[in-house]
Enzyme design. Sequence first.
Site, short mmCIF file in Angstrom:
data_model
loop_
_atom_site.label_atom_id
_atom_site.label_comp_id
_atom_site.label_asym_id
_atom_site.label_seq_id
_atom_site.Cartn_x
_atom_site.Cartn_y
_atom_site.Cartn_z
N CYS A 134 -3.66 -7.79 16.54
CA CYS A 134 -4.60 -8.76 15.98
C CYS A 134 -4.18 -10.21 16.22
O CYS A 134 -4.96 -11.13 15.99
CB CYS A 134 -4.78 -8.51 14.49
SG CYS A 134 -5.22 -6.82 14.17
N ASN A 144 -13.10 -5.56 10.91
CA ASN A 144 -11.91 -6.10 11.55
C ASN A 144 -11.95 -5.72 13.04
O ASN A 144 -11.82 -4.55 13.37
CB ASN A 144 -10.68 -5.51 10.85
CG ASN A 144 -9.36 -5.91 11.50
OD1 ASN A 144 -9.34 -6.44 12.60
ND2 ASN A 144 -8.28 -5.64 10.80
N HIS A 148 -7.47 -14.65 11.37
CA HIS A 148 -7.88 -13.28 11.71
C HIS A 148 -8.67 -12.65 10.56
O HIS A 148 -8.25 -12.68 9.41
CB HIS A 148 -6.64 -12.44 12.04
CG HIS A 148 -6.92 -10.98 12.15
ND1 HIS A 148 -7.97 -10.47 12.88
CD2 HIS A 148 -6.28 -9.91 11.60
CE1 HIS A 148 -7.97 -9.16 12.78
NE2 HIS A 148 -6.97 -8.79 12.00
N1 ACO Z 1 -12.85 4.43 -0.61
C1 ACO Z 1 -12.63 4.73 -1.90
N2 ACO Z 1 -11.40 4.79 -2.43
C2 ACO Z 1 -10.36 4.54 -1.62
C3 ACO Z 1 -10.52 4.22 -0.25
C4 ACO Z 1 -11.83 4.20 0.24
N3 ACO Z 1 -12.10 3.91 1.52
N4 ACO Z 1 -9.32 4.03 0.29
C5 ACO Z 1 -8.42 4.19 -0.69
N5 ACO Z 1 -9.04 4.50 -1.84
C6 ACO Z 1 -8.45 4.75 -3.15
C7 ACO Z 1 -7.01 5.14 -3.05
O1 ACO Z 1 -6.85 6.54 -2.87
C8 ACO Z 1 -6.50 4.70 -4.40
O2 ACO Z 1 -6.85 5.66 -5.38
P1 ACO Z 1 -5.83 6.04 -6.58
O3 ACO Z 1 -5.66 4.75 -7.33
O4 ACO Z 1 -6.58 7.09 -7.31
O5 ACO Z 1 -4.61 6.50 -5.89
C9 ACO Z 1 -7.30 3.44 -4.69
O6 ACO Z 1 -8.48 3.53 -3.88
C10 ACO Z 1 -6.58 2.17 -4.37
O7 ACO Z 1 -6.00 2.30 -3.08
P2 ACO Z 1 -5.19 1.14 -2.42
O8 ACO Z 1 -4.62 1.61 -1.12
O9 ACO Z 1 -4.27 0.55 -3.45
O10 ACO Z 1 -6.37 0.13 -2.14
P3 ACO Z 1 -6.24 -1.41 -1.77
O11 ACO Z 1 -6.83 -2.24 -2.80
O12 ACO Z 1 -4.86 -1.73 -1.26
O13 ACO Z 1 -7.21 -1.50 -0.52
C11 ACO Z 1 -7.12 -1.65 1.86
C12 ACO Z 1 -6.94 -0.75 0.65
C13 ACO Z 1 -8.53 -2.15 1.90
C14 ACO Z 1 -6.81 -0.85 3.12
C15 ACO Z 1 -6.14 -2.84 1.71
O14 ACO Z 1 -4.85 -2.38 1.45
C16 ACO Z 1 -6.12 -3.70 2.92
O15 ACO Z 1 -7.10 -4.31 3.27
N6 ACO Z 1 -4.95 -3.81 3.56
C17 ACO Z 1 -4.80 -4.63 4.72
C18 ACO Z 1 -5.35 -3.86 5.87
C19 ACO Z 1 -5.51 -4.73 7.06
O16 ACO Z 1 -5.97 -5.84 6.97
N7 ACO Z 1 -5.12 -4.17 8.19
C20 ACO Z 1 -5.26 -4.76 9.42
C21 ACO Z 1 -4.43 -6.01 9.60
S1 ACO Z 1 -3.75 -6.10 11.12
C22 ACO Z 1 -4.95 -5.66 12.12
O17 ACO Z 1 -6.01 -6.21 11.99
C23 ACO Z 1 -4.75 -4.54 13.09
#
Ligand code: ACO
Length: 321
Positions: free
Chosen positions: A111, A276, A246
């Site tokens: 990215c 993304n 980004h």
């Molecule tokens: N739909 C519904 N529920 C979900 C989903 C989904 N798609 N994904 C996870 N959950 C659940 C999990 O199982 C968890 O449930 P639990 O509490 O019962 O265990 C709960 O939601 C919270 O999960 P988290 O992983 O804590 O969710 P978070 O708020 O961290 O959001 C996300 C997840 C959106 C992936 C976030 O961590 C994020 O955006 N991270 C950065 C990712 C990113 O930007 N990556 C790319 C950057 S570099 C590049 O671009 C290649």
Amino acid sequence: MSAVICGTGSYAPAYQMNNDEIAKLVETNDAWIRERTGIRQRHIAKTETTTYMAAQAAGRALENAGISPEEIELIIVATLSSDVILPCTACEVQREIGAKRAACFDMNAACSGFTLAYNMADAFFEAGQYQTALIVAAEKLSGLTDWTDRNTCILFGDGAGAAVLKKGKGRHYFSVTHSDGEKGWALTCKNRLAVTGKEPLSREYFIDMNGQEIFKFAVRKVPELIREILRENNVEQEEITWFVVHQANCRILESVAKHLGEPSWKFPMNLQHYGNTSSASIPILLDEMNRQGKLKKGDRILIAGFGAGLTWSGNILDWEM
Ligand code: ACO
């Protein structure tokens, strides 16, 4: 004498996939995706290849710059999702647009790809080697997405963005790039065979991510990166018109703006429509802002990318169009 953008272009596949469609594939819903990421839909390539999207974006950037393909001396394509390993996408783009004189190569910095391509072209200009370059970032992430993994498949989209650069006469800005290979495990794209020892399933390669680790990395490192770029260049934060960062997640962008004490409108966002798109997100956003007339001559833009590797990189550019 920094590289100056004199034309932008972008391409997004025709097919738009909304969150409800993703909810048919994995256990998720529109409200969760919007709240946690800001994403409402993404463009998914049905027939378009990475090369096709890259060449479309490149052609539009050339048109916008008003220069002919023969004037291009260097083409750098940033991608982690080329159609084939050889030939490189930059050579394919060269053929498609007829940039016969250009030296061409690809680079993969995930990215951070567009910002590193900009920095690299700028370094070639500084070295006196080239004066006109085309930098393209193109991704077909849908082909690397595990559509059974709700941690990742909700996030990514396909698209391409491009910019024509010329060696400018104005101020030169110093780029900043960092990497942390120790944390490479947090975001990978591996061959399924290498991971499981079993036959590849539907996709040979797939993206795997520890979302929380990447989230923590981004909200900590991006403000540090921005402050370092400002410090290295003796530029005050209030001199920056736009922070073009980004487009990974609206909560990351809002957190970075808050850390820096900036209003969120100075961190423009279009991830709600594209998801993304990895390296392509910054040039797609720049092209949108350019075509919407939001960028004014004299605007000072700070670009900042972050992603797998881990890598994070940025620079400042003065808008001269
Ligand atoms: N739909 C519904 N529920 C979900 C989903 C989904 N798609 N994904 C996870 N959950 C659940 C999990 O199982 C968890 O449930 P639990 O509490 O019962 O265990 C709960 O939601 C919270 O999960 P988290 O992983 O804590 O969710 P978070 O708020 O961290 O959001 C996300 C997840 C959106 C992936 C976030 O961590 C994020 O955006 N991270 C950065 C990712 C990113 O930007 N990556 C790319 C950057 S570099 C590049 O671009 C290649």
